[in-house]
Write a protein that holds these residues in place. Sequence first.
Motif, PDB file in Angstrom:
ATOM      1  N   THR A  89      34.867  98.413  39.132  1.00 37.09           N
ATOM      2  CA  THR A  89      35.607  98.103  37.906  1.00 37.09           C
ATOM      3  C   THR A  89      35.316  96.674  37.454  1.00 37.09           C
ATOM      4  O   THR A  89      35.193  96.403  36.253  1.00 37.09           O
ATOM      5  CB  THR A  89      37.115  98.283  38.125  1.00 37.09           C
ATOM      6  N   GLU A 130      41.810  99.286  31.755  1.00 39.64           N
ATOM      7  CA  GLU A 130      42.280 100.269  30.774  1.00 39.64           C
ATOM      8  C   GLU A 130      42.037  99.802  29.342  1.00 39.64           C
ATOM      9  O   GLU A 130      41.880 100.630  28.440  1.00 39.64           O
ATOM     10  CB  GLU A 130      43.755 100.597  30.991  1.00 39.64           C
ATOM     11  N   PHE A 183      38.632 101.088  28.230  1.00 34.59           N
ATOM     12  CA  PHE A 183      38.632 102.512  27.898  1.00 34.59           C
ATOM     13  C   PHE A 183      39.302 102.758  26.556  1.00 34.59           C
ATOM     14  O   PHE A 183      38.868 103.619  25.785  1.00 34.59           O
ATOM     15  CB  PHE A 183      39.313 103.312  29.015  1.00 34.59           C
ATOM     16  N   GLU A 184      40.357 102.012  26.257  1.00 34.82           N
ATOM     17  CA  GLU A 184      41.012 102.143  24.948  1.00 34.82           C
ATOM     18  C   GLU A 184      40.069 101.690  23.836  1.00 34.82           C
ATOM     19  O   GLU A 184      39.997 102.315  22.777  1.00 34.82           O
ATOM     20  CB  GLU A 184      42.291 101.305  24.931  1.00 34.82           C
ATOM     21  N   VAL A 214      41.146 102.320  38.582  1.00 37.81           N
ATOM     22  CA  VAL A 214      40.471 103.009  37.477  1.00 37.81           C
ATOM     23  C   VAL A 214      40.631 104.522  37.557  1.00 37.81           C
ATOM     24  O   VAL A 214      40.500 105.224  36.552  1.00 37.81           O
ATOM     25  CB  VAL A 214      38.969 102.616  37.453  1.00 37.81           C
ATOM     26  N   GLN A 240      42.664 106.549  34.959  1.00 35.40           N
ATOM     27  CA  GLN A 240      42.189 106.928  33.626  1.00 35.40           C
ATOM     28  C   GLN A 240      42.110 108.448  33.523  1.00 35.40           C
ATOM     29  O   GLN A 240      41.422 109.099  34.310  1.00 35.40           O
ATOM     30  CB  GLN A 240      40.812 106.312  33.366  1.00 35.40           C
ATOM     31  N   GLU A 241      42.804 109.001  32.550  1.00 36.71           N
ATOM     32  CA  GLU A 241      43.017 110.444  32.504  1.00 36.71           C
ATOM     33  C   GLU A 241      41.725 111.249  32.466  1.00 36.71           C
ATOM     34  O   GLU A 241      41.602 112.270  33.137  1.00 36.71           O
ATOM     35  CB  GLU A 241      43.891 110.790  31.291  1.00 36.71           C
ATOM     36  N   LEU A 248      38.684 110.278  33.356  1.00 31.97           N
ATOM     37  CA  LEU A 248      37.605 109.701  34.163  1.00 31.97           C
ATOM     38  C   LEU A 248      36.812 110.760  34.920  1.00 31.97           C
ATOM     39  O   LEU A 248      35.576 110.752  34.912  1.00 31.97           O
ATOM     40  CB  LEU A 248      38.165 108.680  35.148  1.00 31.97           C
TER      41      LEU A 248
END
Length: 298
Positions: free
Chosen positions: A179, A201, A204-205, A246, A249-250, A252
């Motif tokens: 990460t 996060e 990723f957003e 990490v 993360q939904e 991932l």
Amino acid sequence: MRKKYIAFDIGGTRVKHSLLFEDGTFIEKNQYNTSTTDLQQLLADMVRTIEQYKSSHRVCGIGISMPGFINIETGHAETAGSVTALEDKNLKTLLEQKVNLPVEVENDGNCVALAEMLNGNARDSQNFICITIGTGIGGGIVLNGSILHGHSFRGGEFGFMVTQKGANGREIWHHNGSTSSLVEEYKKLKGINPDSTIAGEVIFEEAAKDNRVNSLIDEWLSYVGCGIYNLAVTLNPEKILIGGGVSAQEDLLNLMRTQFEKLEFWENFRLPILRCKHKNDAGMLGALMHFLSRTENK
């Protein structure tokens, strides 16, 4: 009367600690900042915590999870990751001299695997791999129901695999699949001060609205996928579990699977890739399991 134990999970930022029953049930838990460079302060903090638990409970022993190459027979840490105060130190001996309780120490990645084997997503498995993705990459290998420690207690140090040959300074998995490596590349892309703190996060957003960031994540995932693929084809486990911050993360795991599908021989080695069940508690649970296994063997 049910026996009670203390467990510590020593990280580079925080020391998590708890009191548990023998079956892994938590009685209480808390945390404090890690004194990463001051050995005497680190020991004083641990002794104070132990004495607080002992003042109200009859404690039978102490299990410790920490980074580094740990000789589980002696408790000596040849390395200790970012907790430099413990490098080339024997925390088992140092604590036993101060608190009059038996102490056992194990590598943090191995502790995650032990926790998952106890009552997590590997409780039905005898052969699996845990991979923790965070500041670096670590993990544990379980073969035939036992941790693979290796000849010199370096088993499961996946982060040192070469996964990007010829990339200056980014050859090993620590430096291209962690990460922290993703955060570092994001800062370069966005022109952000290298000393700034950026949560994973956030990246990723950002990817949802910036194609450049989305491409950056794709590249990072290719390195993550390469390392996982190498482990799958080398050890042929029943499953691979992914841990570390990490992993929350939904999407991932789906993104990872997309990377695997691009690899020519993945069809021959396809296996379940799942999240670790235990998050912040994994190190402490695994430390308890390690303590119990060591004392049972004795």
